[in-house]
Scaffold this motif. Structure first.
Motif, PDB file in Angstrom:
ATOM      1  N   VAL A 273       0.861  -1.189   0.000  1.00  0.00           N
ATOM      2  CA  VAL A 273       0.000   0.000   0.000  1.00  0.00           C
ATOM      3  C   VAL A 273       0.899   1.240   0.000  1.00  0.00           C
ATOM      4  O   VAL A 273       1.834   1.346   0.809  1.00  0.00           O
ATOM      5  N   SER A 274       0.624   2.127  -0.915  1.00  0.00           N
ATOM      6  CA  SER A 274       1.453   3.335  -1.028  1.00  0.00           C
ATOM      7  C   SER A 274       1.253   4.221   0.201  1.00  0.00           C
ATOM      8  O   SER A 274       0.110   4.481   0.601  1.00  0.00           O
ATOM      9  N   ARG A 275       2.362   4.686   0.777  1.00  0.00           N
ATOM     10  CA  ARG A 275       2.259   5.537   1.961  1.00  0.00           C
ATOM     11  C   ARG A 275       1.588   6.853   1.618  1.00  0.00           C
ATOM     12  O   ARG A 275       0.947   7.475   2.451  1.00  0.00           O
ATOM     13  N   LEU A 297       2.589   3.960 -16.369  1.00  0.00           N
ATOM     14  CA  LEU A 297       1.217   3.782 -15.891  1.00  0.00           C
ATOM     15  C   LEU A 297       1.251   3.549 -14.379  1.00  0.00           C
ATOM     16  O   LEU A 297       1.927   2.625 -13.918  1.00  0.00           O
ATOM     17  N   ARG A 298       0.560   4.396 -13.640  1.00  0.00           N
ATOM     18  CA  ARG A 298       0.439   4.133 -12.196  1.00  0.00           C
ATOM     19  C   ARG A 298      -0.982   3.635 -11.954  1.00  0.00           C
ATOM     20  O   ARG A 298      -1.954   4.335 -12.206  1.00  0.00           O
ATOM     21  N   ARG A 299      -1.034   2.415 -11.449  1.00  0.00           N
ATOM     22  CA  ARG A 299      -2.346   1.799 -11.206  1.00  0.00           C
ATOM     23  C   ARG A 299      -2.680   1.933  -9.723  1.00  0.00           C
ATOM     24  O   ARG A 299      -1.841   1.658  -8.860  1.00  0.00           O
ATOM     25  N   TYR A 346       1.548   8.764 -17.097  1.00  0.00           N
ATOM     26  CA  TYR A 346       2.550   9.849 -17.006  1.00  0.00           C
ATOM     27  C   TYR A 346       3.620   9.677 -18.087  1.00  0.00           C
ATOM     28  O   TYR A 346       3.789   8.588 -18.640  1.00  0.00           O
ATOM     29  N   ASP A 347       4.356  10.746 -18.273  1.00  0.00           N
ATOM     30  CA  ASP A 347       5.558  10.643 -19.119  1.00  0.00           C
ATOM     31  C   ASP A 347       6.506   9.644 -18.491  1.00  0.00           C
ATOM     32  O   ASP A 347       6.624   9.591 -17.258  1.00  0.00           O
ATOM     33  N   PHE A 348       7.174   8.906 -19.324  1.00  0.00           N
ATOM     34  CA  PHE A 348       8.116   7.903 -18.811  1.00  0.00           C
ATOM     35  C   PHE A 348       9.528   8.494 -18.800  1.00  0.00           C
ATOM     36  O   PHE A 348       9.987   9.037 -19.806  1.00  0.00           O
ATOM     37  N   HIS A 349      10.186   8.379 -17.677  1.00  0.00           N
ATOM     38  CA  HIS A 349      11.574   8.859 -17.566  1.00  0.00           C
ATOM     39  C   HIS A 349      12.465   7.666 -17.236  1.00  0.00           C
ATOM     40  O   HIS A 349      12.548   7.275 -16.065  1.00  0.00           O
ATOM     41  N   PRO A 350      13.100   7.102 -18.256  1.00  0.00           N
ATOM     42  CA  PRO A 350      13.874   5.882 -18.023  1.00  0.00           C
ATOM     43  C   PRO A 350      15.020   6.109 -17.056  1.00  0.00           C
ATOM     44  O   PRO A 350      15.569   7.216 -16.978  1.00  0.00           O
ATOM     45  N   GLU A 351      15.341   5.040 -16.335  1.00  0.00           N
ATOM     46  CA  GLU A 351      16.484   5.059 -15.420  1.00  0.00           C
ATOM     47  C   GLU A 351      16.319   6.075 -14.309  1.00  0.00           C
ATOM     48  O   GLU A 351      17.316   6.547 -13.764  1.00  0.00           O
ATOM     49  N   SER A 352      15.094   6.435 -14.004  1.00  0.00           N
ATOM     50  CA  SER A 352      14.945   7.434 -12.945  1.00  0.00           C
ATOM     51  C   SER A 352      14.884   6.745 -11.587  1.00  0.00           C
ATOM     52  O   SER A 352      14.571   5.567 -11.480  1.00  0.00           O
ATOM     53  N   THR A 353      15.177   7.524 -10.588  1.00  0.00           N
ATOM     54  CA  THR A 353      15.087   7.037  -9.220  1.00  0.00           C
ATOM     55  C   THR A 353      14.404   8.154  -8.425  1.00  0.00           C
ATOM     56  O   THR A 353      14.001   9.157  -9.002  1.00  0.00           O
ATOM     57  N   ALA A 356      14.252   9.885  -2.315  1.00  0.00           N
ATOM     58  CA  ALA A 356      14.310   8.978  -1.152  1.00  0.00           C
ATOM     59  C   ALA A 356      15.273   7.829  -1.430  1.00  0.00           C
ATOM     60  O   ALA A 356      16.107   7.484  -0.585  1.00  0.00           O
ATOM     61  N   GLU A 357      15.166   7.232  -2.630  1.00  0.00           N
ATOM     62  CA  GLU A 357      16.047   6.096  -2.955  1.00  0.00           C
ATOM     63  C   GLU A 357      17.506   6.547  -3.040  1.00  0.00           C
ATOM     64  O   GLU A 357      18.414   5.821  -2.662  1.00  0.00           O
ATOM     65  N   GLU A 358      17.707   7.736  -3.547  1.00  0.00           N
ATOM     66  CA  GLU A 358      19.075   8.198  -3.778  1.00  0.00           C
ATOM     67  C   GLU A 358      19.765   8.664  -2.495  1.00  0.00           C
ATOM     68  O   GLU A 358      20.913   8.326  -2.244  1.00  0.00           O
ATOM     69  N   ASN A 407       9.709  10.510  -1.781  1.00  0.00           N
ATOM     70  CA  ASN A 407       9.366   9.362  -2.636  1.00  0.00           C
ATOM     71  C   ASN A 407       8.717   9.780  -3.946  1.00  0.00           C
ATOM     72  O   ASN A 407       8.597   8.970  -4.862  1.00  0.00           O
ATOM     73  N   LYS A 408       8.256  10.990  -3.971  1.00  0.00           N
ATOM     74  CA  LYS A 408       7.536  11.434  -5.166  1.00  0.00           C
ATOM     75  C   LYS A 408       8.299  12.529  -5.922  1.00  0.00           C
ATOM     76  O   LYS A 408       7.724  13.282  -6.692  1.00  0.00           O
ATOM     77  N   ILE A 409       9.591  12.604  -5.665  1.00  0.00           N
ATOM     78  CA  ILE A 409      10.423  13.481  -6.497  1.00  0.00           C
ATOM     79  C   ILE A 409      11.350  12.570  -7.281  1.00  0.00           C
ATOM     80  O   ILE A 409      12.227  11.909  -6.715  1.00  0.00           O
ATOM     81  N   ILE A 419       8.671  16.587 -10.020  1.00  0.00           N
ATOM     82  CA  ILE A 419       7.644  16.141  -9.077  1.00  0.00           C
ATOM     83  C   ILE A 419       6.777  15.090  -9.770  1.00  0.00           C
ATOM     84  O   ILE A 419       6.298  15.294 -10.886  1.00  0.00           O
ATOM     85  N   ASN A 420       6.599  13.970  -9.087  1.00  0.00           N
ATOM     86  CA  ASN A 420       5.879  12.837  -9.679  1.00  0.00           C
ATOM     87  C   ASN A 420       4.526  12.658  -8.982  1.00  0.00           C
ATOM     88  O   ASN A 420       4.323  13.142  -7.874  1.00  0.00           O
ATOM     89  N   GLY A 421       3.635  11.956  -9.645  1.00  0.00           N
ATOM     90  CA  GLY A 421       2.358  11.566  -9.023  1.00  0.00           C
ATOM     91  C   GLY A 421       1.368  12.707  -8.898  1.00  0.00           C
ATOM     92  O   GLY A 421       0.428  12.627  -8.087  1.00  0.00           O
TER      93      GLY A 421
END
Ligand SMILES: Nc1ncnc2c1ncn2[C@@H]1O[C@H](COP(=O)(O)OP(=O)(O)OP(=O)(O)O)[C@@H](O)[C@H]1O
Length: 647
Positions: A273-275, A297-299, A346-353, A356-358, A407-409, A419-421
């Motif tokens: 479940v997404s926080r 695609l975010r489901r 959304y637009d796809f940005h390959p190899e993105s992170t 938070a992960e970084e 988590n959403k950047i 900014i994502n989502g």
């Protein structure tokens, strides 16, 4: 000293079925024409018996007054007589007017040099820029006056066969690897060389290196191609966009207009479940059947549409195109996953992170603590400015991000964040009653917490004491400007707290960011410049490939070996098949690139090269512009025939 060869080298024109329409120009009297030996070698060792004109010693034949009986290379060059060259202007449509996805794309806009080249057509005797000659040239057999009436090649005075390796060493003279300087070989007389000004590379030769301030100490060879790290980045992005890792089991073949779904992110947590959204929210890469592009695609599982108006915000988000926001394309509900899901595209940005992960994963934090080094302030400011820029656009559009979180950047490139989502909570928590201003204040607070957690990794949002400790830490580890900005963002919401004020506080740091962006832009442009040149070379090679060794054309198996095409065959040998004195292949990329580039830029180039037949029994001195015309003519012939067939 080598004796003049008994078997005078015949300049042989291959069989040519194409008749020229050009009127043959009357030949000048031999005594009025400049001796080719003088023109090419600087001296003629057979001046006494040679019937051609020899200027007095010390006179530069090429700069002699126009009244002097100097034979202009224009008149003796391959192009002047009997050459069935078809000018692109006169034969077939203009290359640049053709469009479509056919070979017509090879017709890059013709490069027309603006500099000295523009007046060469009217100048009496432009200087050939073929450069040094060796002592072997000095010992070469003299040319013999033409004995029969061949129209074009006979206009070239004869020279001894020149092995390809000598052409490479002496005609081309220098490679990029070797630098642009020229050292005369020992034992060569000064008079054998063109004055320095005439030996420099011609101005229309476009293969320039990167700007000096961009490539200190860079190897010249590398400047021909895109740098390794950029190339690797582009390749891995392409791979991330198109590779199929084969983990699509259990996913529908098609969702709305999207197919080839591939899960993104950590497979272990993707169904959690997404926080942020409080629904399981797996993310997929998918390809659109509409435009063939790849999207993200975010489901959101288990979504039930409760209010039709919930999707109204999606339309406004779709209008926002911003460099620091992941663009929302569309949203729809679907049962393709065998449940009720909402899908945001959304637009796809390959190899993105993500940030938070970084930066905020336990390993990264432990590493920083161990090293006692916080995240560099330059990076923090860069993120601050980019996010503030995005917030300014969102708030100005009367919207709020509502999910501003590490988590959403997305980090989509070197220091590039988005900014994502966006829009998800507008749909999921549709609520018309809460004023947008409140959400915007929430954005600013979230923004402050994000910056604080980057600067002080012990920070716990919502704890007043933690805020005080965090600010105190920032005051020690970072600048006062940053502390003031975070303090402002984490302060109490008021009507006066706006993104404009944040931008004012960021003030001069924005200029630093601008500066860095422009420097990066310069670097990319410089790399793009090299690729533009490579693109031109590739086009030229493709054209040559269409022509060289063509088995037959218009029922003529000799087509690619005769007429203009013969010149191209010899030219291909000159470019690719040179050998060293001991017969080994010369694999010199700089030679290939330089020559092809000169050719592509050579619509009007008077620079000469010598082409030698494979049996070394004949040779042609041709100007780049002639070879250029040969290619254009032959290529247009093929292209027009291809077009006629399609009709
Ligand atoms: N637009 C996108 N383009 C490319 N990859 C993306 C995109 N959006 C997300 N991703 C990838 O999906 C991963 C997961 O993103 P997501 O936003 O679901 O993070 P999360 O940590 O799972 O968030 P949460 O659980 O808080 O919702 C990201 O790390 C990123 O690699």
């Amino acid at each position: 000293m080598a004796a003049p060869r008994a078997n005078a080298i015949q300049i042989v024109r291959p069989p040519d079925n194409v008749k020229t329409d050009l009127p043959e120009k009357p030949k000048k009297d031999a005594t009025q024409r400049l001796c080719r030996n003088v023109l090419i070698y600087g001296t003629c060792r057979f001046e006494q018996s040679c019937p051609y004109y020899h200027p007095p010693p010390g006179t530069d034949p090429l700069t002699a007054p126009s009244t002097a009986p100097v034979a202009s290379p224009t008149k003796t060059s391959l192009s002047a007589h009997a050459t069935p060259f078809a000018s692109p202007e006169t034969k077939g449509p203009s290359l640049s007017t053709i469009s479509g996805l056919g070979a017509e794309h090879l017709a890059a806009p013709v490069f027309v040099p603006k500099t000295a080249m523009s007046d060469t057509s009217s100048s009496p005797a432009p200087l050939p820029s073929t450069t040094p000659v060796s002592t072997e040239w000095a010992n070469a057999a003299p040319f013999s006056p033409p004995s029969d009436g061949m129209p074009s090649m006979q206009q070239h005075q004869q020279h001894p066969p020149l092995p390809q390796h000598q052409q490479h060493q002496h005609q081309h003279g220098i490679g990029y690897d070797e630098g642009l300087g020229f050292e005369p070989q020992s034992g060569m007389e000064g008079s054998m060389f063109m004055p320095p000004a005439q030996r420099r590379l011609p101005e229309y030769h476009m293969y320039t290196g990167p700007l000096p301030h961009l490539a200190p100490g860079r190897q010249p060879m590398h400047s021909f191609f895109i740098p390794d790290d950029t190339r690797r980045m582009i390749h891995s992005r392409q791979e991330a966009t198109f590779a199929n890792p084969g983990i699509s089991q259990g996913l529908p073949a098609e969702v709305h207009v999207y197919h080839s779904l591939v899960p993104l992110g950590n497979p272990a947590t993707m169904n959690n479940v997404s926080r942020m959204f409080h629904h399981p929210g797996p993310v997929y890469r998918a390809t659109s059947t509409v435009d063939g592009n790849v999207y993200c695609l975010r489901r959101l599982e288990g979504y039930k549409l409760s209010n039709e108006n919930a999707f109204a915000a999606v339309e406004t988000w779709r209008q926002i195109r911003h460099a620091n926001i992941v663009g929302l394309r569309e949203a729809f509900t679907t049962k393709a996953f065998n449940d009720n899901s909402m899908v945001m595209v959304y637009d796809f940005h390959p190899e993105s992170t993500t940030i938070a992960e970084e930066w905020l994963n336990p390993d990264a934090i432990a590493h920083r603590r161990q090293a006692g080094v916080p995240i560099p302030e330059r990076i923090v400011w860069s993120y601050v400015i980019q996010i503030a820029n995005a917030l300014k656009a969102v708030h100005t559009a009367g919207l709020a991000v509502r999910c501003l979180d590490a988590n959403k950047i997305l980090i989509t490139g070197k220091n590039r964040v988005r900014i994502n989502g966006v829009g998800i909570l507008d749909v999921l928590s549709f609520d018309k009653k809460t004023p947008m201003g409140l959400y915007q204040q929430e954005d600013l607070l979230n923004f402050g917490q994000l910056v604080m957690s980057l600067c002080a990794d012990f920070f716990q949002p919502g704890h007043a004491q933690s805020v005080a400790q965090g600010l105190e830490y920032i005051g020690r580890a970072y600048s006062l400007d940053l502390k003031n900005l975070v303090g402002y963002l984490l302060g109490k919401p008021t009507a006066l707290k706006t993104i404009d004020e944040v931008l004012r506080l960021a003030g001069p740091r924005i200029l630093n960011e601008l500066d860095a962006l422009q420097a990066y832009n310069d670097t990319l442009e410089s790399e793009l410049g090299a690729e533009v040149e490579n693109g031109r070379v590739a086009r030229m090679l493709i054209k040559l490939g269409f022509i060289n060794e063509r088995p037959e054309f218009e029922m003529d198996p000799q087509w690619s070996e005769s007429g203009d095409r013969y010149v191209l065959k010899l030219f291909r040998d000159y470019v690719f098949h040179q050998v060293s004195p001991d017969g080994k292949p010369v694999v010199d990329l700089s030679h290939v690139l330089t020559v092809l580039n000169k050719l592509d830029a050579g619509a009007r180039s008077r620079e000469k090269i010598m082409l030698v037949s494979r049996d070394s029994q004949s040779c042609l001195v041709v100007e780049y512009r002639d070879i250029y015309k040969c290619i254009e003519s032959a290529y247009n012939e093929l292209r027009n025939a291809g077009k006629a067939m399609r009709r």
